[in-house]
Structure formats: structure tokens, C-alpha cells
Design an enzyme around this catalytic site. Structure first.
Site, PDB file in Angstrom:
ATOM      1  N   ASP A  79      -2.459   4.094  -0.308  1.00  0.00           N
ATOM      2  CA  ASP A  79      -3.376   4.189   0.824  1.00  0.00           C
ATOM      3  C   ASP A  79      -2.779   3.342   1.943  1.00  0.00           C
ATOM      4  O   ASP A  79      -2.468   2.156   1.723  1.00  0.00           O
ATOM      5  CB  ASP A  79      -4.750   3.631   0.461  1.00  0.00           C
ATOM      6  CG  ASP A  79      -5.522   4.502  -0.511  1.00  0.00           C
ATOM      7  OD1 ASP A  79      -4.959   5.503  -1.004  1.00  0.00           O
ATOM      8  OD2 ASP A  79      -6.692   4.183  -0.783  1.00  0.00           O
ATOM      9  N   HIS A 138       2.100   4.142  -6.382  1.00  0.00           N
ATOM     10  CA  HIS A 138       2.345   5.190  -7.361  1.00  0.00           C
ATOM     11  C   HIS A 138       3.610   5.963  -7.004  1.00  0.00           C
ATOM     12  O   HIS A 138       4.064   5.952  -5.861  1.00  0.00           O
ATOM     13  CB  HIS A 138       1.160   6.162  -7.391  1.00  0.00           C
ATOM     14  CG  HIS A 138      -0.150   5.523  -7.724  1.00  0.00           C
ATOM     15  ND1 HIS A 138      -0.772   5.679  -8.944  1.00  0.00           N
ATOM     16  CD2 HIS A 138      -0.968   4.713  -7.001  1.00  0.00           C
ATOM     17  CE1 HIS A 138      -1.913   5.002  -8.958  1.00  0.00           C
ATOM     18  NE2 HIS A 138      -2.048   4.407  -7.783  1.00  0.00           N
ATOM     19  N   SER A 241       0.570  -5.016   2.473  1.00  0.00           N
ATOM     20  CA  SER A 241       1.972  -5.143   2.848  1.00  0.00           C
ATOM     21  C   SER A 241       2.508  -3.792   3.295  1.00  0.00           C
ATOM     22  O   SER A 241       1.754  -2.985   3.832  1.00  0.00           O
ATOM     23  CB  SER A 241       2.807  -5.712   1.708  1.00  0.00           C
ATOM     24  OG  SER A 241       4.041  -6.171   2.201  1.00  0.00           O
TER      25      SER A 241
END
Length: 272
Positions: A79, A138, A241
Site C-alpha cells: 500500500d 509482498h 518507508s
């Protein structure tokens, strides 16, 4: 290379985030963070179920998201907000509009010139994860991990004000670089970039990588048969980050643009 003051700040914050306070205090800390940062907890457990602030940062989805299983669909690994994306100009990518960085400097010295040149005139995407985002990352496609390199560095913030004022921000910060190969033999890099208050970047398949620790030298890890599937959770940032993807020429056809918000599992490109 000596440790930078930003490392000390991040380590102190990390210690606080991992402290387990008495339940009423911890509940107050967690709820306050959710409210102040504007976290959407609809896919997660309630804030009170997390024993530390760090556990809240690194929360897992209650149920995995659905995503395309088409082998040509390349999904977002996280995200995030897309701070920049597009084509590399030879070895140059954009940190943000008007500010460039060199891909070979981002990748570091443990990759050969031939390996670094793989992405010349290729494609790049910068994913910025804010403190309110889901912090786990992921795999964007079925792949083989060929190498992982841990490069110690600084912990400057990677938010918009910092991106605008600090040249070579991604190159100065601590990072973990993964060289990956798709099922069709195309190669790309995933670069996990640290930031202020990111005490740790977890890499689940390589426990020897210890970020925000006392390491002063880069470390290389090579693999012969490390295969991971699209959607596999392989770690997290402990706070927000950036992830940078650098792909070889003619590998990705992007269907996103700078300034968009994306979600893990969203198809962001087609594999050519």
C-alpha cells in the site's frame, strides 16, 4: 563508515515502539496513533489487540486480498503513494520530478556492471509508504530471488519535503536490494529503502540481514533455488518507508502514474 545520528534516533524510537506498556496505557497509545495518523483498520484487528506499537505497525491483514493470478499481471507489492515512475534515461531514474538519481549507485558495489546495466533504459517505480499505511510487503509476481544485498546507511525521512530538498536521498539511506528473475527470465530489482524511525526492515527469507543494527559494511547473500510466489509476504517496514522497483527494458508496461495511491494486490503493470 560510522553510524549516523539518524540511526541513533531510529534505534531509540524502535525501542519505545517495542515496549509493552500496561494494558490501559498501551490501548491509549495504540488508539491515539490510529486516530492521529488516520489508519483504516477495517481489514485488521482492533487497535487494542496489539501488545506494542510495533505490533500495530507491522500488523497483518485479517484476510489476504484477492489479486489477479494471470501470469502477465504485475501487482503492487505494498500500500503506497507513487512518488515517481516511468522510464529510466540510461541509468537515471527520478527521485521526484526534477531530481534524478543513478540506478547503479542505488544498487551498490556488490552487483557486477553487467547486472547493474540490466536496467539501463528500463522502467522504475517509487512506492512511498506513509506511517498510516499497511507496512508489509509482498512479491509482485512469481519469481526467483538471485541475490540480496544489505547496504548500511543513514535514516533520513523519505517524505515529500525530504524528497524535494535532499539529492540522492535513496542512495544515502540504508537499504536492502533484491535481484529477482521472473518465470520468463526477465530480471528486476526490488530495493527496500529505510527512513527515519524505521528501526528494522524485515526480510523473512534471510534472517542474517539485520538492519538498523551495528553493521558498517555491506553484505551479499546469493541463492540457487529461492522461489517465491506472487502475493507472498516476505517482511515489513517497522514504520513507513519506500520501495523502488527497477526493471530491465521492455519488461513492464505500467498502467499507473506518479501521484496515484495504490494498494497491495492491485495490478500496476503488464509483464511483456
Amino acid at each position: 563508515m560510522s553510524r549516523h545520528i539518524t540511526s541513533a534516533i531510529s534505534q531509540c524510537f524502535g525501542k519505545f515502539a517495542k515496549m509493552e506498556f500496561p494494558k490501559p496505557i498501551q490501548n491509549f497509545i495504540n488508539r491515539s496513533y490510529v486516530n492521529i495518523m488516520g489508519l483504516d483498520m477495517s481489514e485488521f484487528h482492533s487497535p487494542e489487540t496489539y501488545g506494542t506499537l510495533n505490533a500495530l505497525f507491522t500488523r497483518k491483514l485479517g484476510e489476504d486480498r484477492t489479486y489477479s493470478l494471470d501470469s502477465e499481471d504485475f501487482i503492487s507489492p505494498c500500500d503506497s503513494w507513487i512518488s515517481e515512475c516511468g522510464d529510466l534515461q540510461e541509468e537515471y531514474a527520478l527521485q521526484i520530478k526534477g531530481m534524478r538519481y543513478k540506478s547503479d549507485e542505488l544498487l551498490g558495489e556488490h552487483f557486477s556492471k553487467e547486472e547493474r546495466d540490466l536496467v539501463k533504459d528500463g522502467t522504475f517505480v517509487n512506492f512511498y509508504l506513509s506511517p498510516k499505511d499497511y507496512h508489509r510487503y509482498h512479491m509482485p509476481t512469481n519469481l526467483k530471488v538471485l541475490k540480496a544485498v544489505h547496504i548500511p546507511g543513514k535514516f533520513y525521512p523519505v517524505n515529500m519535503p525530504s524528497l524535494k530538498k535532499r539529492v540522492n536521498l535513496f542512495i544515502e539511506n540504508e537499504r536492502v536490494v533484491l535481484l529477482c528473475e521472473t518465470a520468463s527470465g526477465k530480471r528486476f530489482y526490488m530495493v527496500l529503502v529505510s527512513a527515519l524511525n524505521v528501526g528494522v526492515m524485515q526480510v523473512s527469507f534471510e534472517p542474517k540481514i539485520k538492519t538498523d543494527a551495528d553493521a558498517l559494511q555491506s553484505a551479499l547473500f546469493s541463492y540457487d533455488n529461492l522461489y517465491l510466489n506472487k502475493g507472498d509476504d516476505f517482511g515489513c517496514f517497522e514504520m513507513g518507508s519506500t520501495i523502488v522497483i527497477l526493471a530491465q527494458k521492455d519488461m513492464l508496461y505500467l498502467n499507473i502514474k506518479a501521484g496515484e495511491n495504490v494498494k497491495y494486490g492491485q495490478t500496476i503493470a503488464k509483464l511483456r
